[in-house]
Design a protein around this motif. Structure first.
Motif, PDB file in Angstrom:
ATOM      1  N   VAL A 196      14.652  11.784  23.830  1.00 62.36           N
ATOM      2  CA  VAL A 196      15.197  10.643  23.076  1.00 62.36           C
ATOM      3  C   VAL A 196      16.542  10.213  23.670  1.00 62.36           C
ATOM      4  O   VAL A 196      16.797   9.012  23.877  1.00 62.36           O
ATOM      5  CB  VAL A 196      15.349  11.008  21.583  1.00 62.36           C
ATOM      6  CG1 VAL A 196      16.240   9.995  20.866  1.00 62.36           C
ATOM      7  CG2 VAL A 196      13.984  11.079  20.918  1.00 62.36           C
ATOM      8  N   GLN A 197      17.411  11.179  23.945  1.00 56.45           N
ATOM      9  CA  GLN A 197      18.724  10.844  24.510  1.00 56.45           C
ATOM     10  C   GLN A 197      18.583  10.156  25.861  1.00 56.45           C
ATOM     11  O   GLN A 197      19.292   9.177  26.153  1.00 56.45           O
ATOM     12  CB  GLN A 197      19.557  12.111  24.648  1.00 56.45           C
ATOM     13  CG  GLN A 197      19.979  12.737  23.328  1.00 56.45           C
ATOM     14  CD  GLN A 197      20.779  14.011  23.514  1.00 56.45           C
ATOM     15  OE1 GLN A 197      21.593  14.115  24.435  1.00 56.45           O
ATOM     16  NE2 GLN A 197      20.536  14.997  22.665  1.00 56.45           N
ATOM     17  N   LEU A 198      17.665  10.653  26.703  1.00 52.18           N
ATOM     18  CA  LEU A 198      17.469  10.046  28.022  1.00 52.18           C
ATOM     19  C   LEU A 198      16.909   8.634  27.891  1.00 52.18           C
ATOM     20  O   LEU A 198      17.360   7.705  28.582  1.00 52.18           O
ATOM     21  CB  LEU A 198      16.525  10.915  28.862  1.00 52.18           C
ATOM     22  CG  LEU A 198      16.210  10.408  30.266  1.00 52.18           C
ATOM     23  CD1 LEU A 198      17.480  10.220  31.079  1.00 52.18           C
ATOM     24  CD2 LEU A 198      15.246  11.347  30.977  1.00 52.18           C
ATOM     25  N   ALA A 199      15.924   8.455  27.007  1.00 59.69           N
ATOM     26  CA  ALA A 199      15.341   7.129  26.816  1.00 59.69           C
ATOM     27  C   ALA A 199      16.382   6.155  26.274  1.00 59.69           C
ATOM     28  O   ALA A 199      16.439   4.987  26.695  1.00 59.69           O
ATOM     29  CB  ALA A 199      14.147   7.222  25.880  1.00 59.69           C
ATOM     30  N   GLN A 200      17.222   6.619  25.335  1.00 62.97           N
ATOM     31  CA  GLN A 200      18.263   5.754  24.783  1.00 62.97           C
ATOM     32  C   GLN A 200      19.275   5.370  25.859  1.00 62.97           C
ATOM     33  O   GLN A 200      19.725   4.214  25.929  1.00 62.97           O
ATOM     34  CB  GLN A 200      18.969   6.470  23.626  1.00 62.97           C
ATOM     35  CG  GLN A 200      19.992   5.605  22.896  1.00 62.97           C
ATOM     36  CD  GLN A 200      19.349   4.465  22.168  1.00 62.97           C
ATOM     37  OE1 GLN A 200      18.564   4.661  21.246  1.00 62.97           O
ATOM     38  NE2 GLN A 200      19.676   3.232  22.575  1.00 62.97           N
ATOM     39  N   TRP A 201      19.646   6.315  26.708  1.00 68.42           N
ATOM     40  CA  TRP A 201      20.581   6.039  27.800  1.00 68.42           C
ATOM     41  C   TRP A 201      20.014   4.989  28.762  1.00 68.42           C
ATOM     42  O   TRP A 201      20.715   4.062  29.181  1.00 68.42           O
ATOM     43  CB  TRP A 201      20.897   7.331  28.552  1.00 68.42           C
ATOM     44  CG  TRP A 201      21.809   7.108  29.736  1.00 68.42           C
ATOM     45  CD1 TRP A 201      23.157   6.980  29.746  1.00 68.42           C
ATOM     46  CD2 TRP A 201      21.374   6.990  31.108  1.00 68.42           C
ATOM     47  NE1 TRP A 201      23.610   6.777  31.032  1.00 68.42           N
ATOM     48  CE2 TRP A 201      22.542   6.781  31.888  1.00 68.42           C
ATOM     49  CE3 TRP A 201      20.132   7.043  31.747  1.00 68.42           C
ATOM     50  CZ2 TRP A 201      22.484   6.631  33.259  1.00 68.42           C
ATOM     51  CZ3 TRP A 201      20.068   6.894  33.114  1.00 68.42           C
ATOM     52  CH2 TRP A 201      21.247   6.690  33.869  1.00 68.42           C
ATOM     53  N   ARG A 202      18.737   5.134  29.082  1.00 72.63           N
ATOM     54  CA  ARG A 202      18.111   4.162  29.974  1.00 72.63           C
ATOM     55  C   ARG A 202      18.059   2.780  29.338  1.00 72.63           C
ATOM     56  O   ARG A 202      18.287   1.752  30.010  1.00 72.63           O
ATOM     57  CB  ARG A 202      16.704   4.620  30.345  1.00 72.63           C
ATOM     58  CG  ARG A 202      16.661   5.809  31.305  1.00 72.63           C
ATOM     59  CD  ARG A 202      15.255   6.268  31.591  1.00 72.63           C
ATOM     60  NE  ARG A 202      15.206   7.295  32.601  1.00 72.63           N
ATOM     61  CZ  ARG A 202      14.123   7.981  32.922  1.00 72.63           C
ATOM     62  NH1 ARG A 202      12.972   7.738  32.274  1.00 72.63           N
ATOM     63  NH2 ARG A 202      14.153   8.912  33.853  1.00 72.63           N
ATOM     64  N   LEU A 203      17.776   2.747  28.043  1.00 71.10           N
ATOM     65  CA  LEU A 203      17.722   1.466  27.341  1.00 71.10           C
ATOM     66  C   LEU A 203      19.105   0.818  27.294  1.00 71.10           C
ATOM     67  O   LEU A 203      19.245  -0.400  27.526  1.00 71.10           O
ATOM     68  CB  LEU A 203      17.187   1.685  25.935  1.00 71.10           C
ATOM     69  CG  LEU A 203      16.789   0.438  25.137  1.00 71.10           C
ATOM     70  CD1 LEU A 203      15.654  -0.317  25.823  1.00 71.10           C
ATOM     71  CD2 LEU A 203      16.376   0.830  23.730  1.00 71.10           C
TER      72      LEU A 203
END
Length: 206
Positions: A196-203
């Protein structure tokens, strides 16, 4: 103590996982032939390679793995095999035997310990958030997983849920080696949180 043919791979096989294999090395062709002729069923063990490569031998292997059952086999004209396998029980290797003509080991089954309750509701919320982010990142090309048909047994259910989390082999090995459902739940929950943290960072970086 039972002896199993062993297939060291660069990936972790979790119980319940599908495992497609393209078998071309002569030693592993022999392994497949022996498995298919075994009256107890076409089964072999899969362990992760710690150091080395799948082809050629000489690799260093982990001592925890999973029994794989061959559910479909196709022999090609040149002697190669195309297999469809499914992960079954978790095993521990007690003793590696000589690779003659392929890896073999004395193994024991490793059932889960009874380690306490699991918060599946919290995991479902985390997975929902993860796939909401992945949906936005992919412009709607990634659909949320269908998780309505899951095993009832908590340990098996966690193995099934882990298949929906984008993780690497080190994380998958942690999930496999967790002693019981409570410990496995903690690993899967952390994997979901990290994803989740990685996906949020990419977004946020778009």
């Amino acid at each position: 103590m039972p002896v199993l043919p062993m297939f060291p791979l660069g990936t972790v096989l979790l119980p319940g996982d599908a495992l497609p294999l393209h078998v071309f090395e002569p030693r592993y062709r022999r392994l497949v032939q022996d498995c298919l002729a075994d009256p107890d069923g076409p089964r072999f063990g899969v362990v992760l390679i710690e150091r080395g490569h799948e082809v050629g031998g000489g690799e260093t292997r982990h001592d925890v793995g999973t029994v794989a059952r061959i559910v479909m086999d196709t022999e090609l004209d040149d002697g190669r095999y195309v297999l469809e396998c499914i992960g079954e029980e978790r095993i521990r290797v007690k003793n590696w035997l000589p690779d003659d003509p392929y890896p073999r080991a004395e193994v024991e089954l490793w059932p889960d310990t009874d380690s306490g309750p699991v918060d599946f509701a919290g995991l479902s919320v985390g997975l929902g958030r993860l796939y909401g982010l992945l949906d936005r990142l992919s412009n709607g090309r990634i659909e949320p997983p269908s998780i309505t048909e899951l095993p009832d047994e908590p340990g098996a259910r966690l193995f099934a849920l882990a298949r929906f989390v984008p993780i690497g082999e080190a994380d998958r090995l942690q999930i496999l080696t967790a002693p019981g459902p409570a410990e496995r739940s903690a690993v899967v929950t952390e994997c979901v949180s990290n994803a989740v943290q990685l996906a949020q960072w990419r977004l946020d970086s778009m």
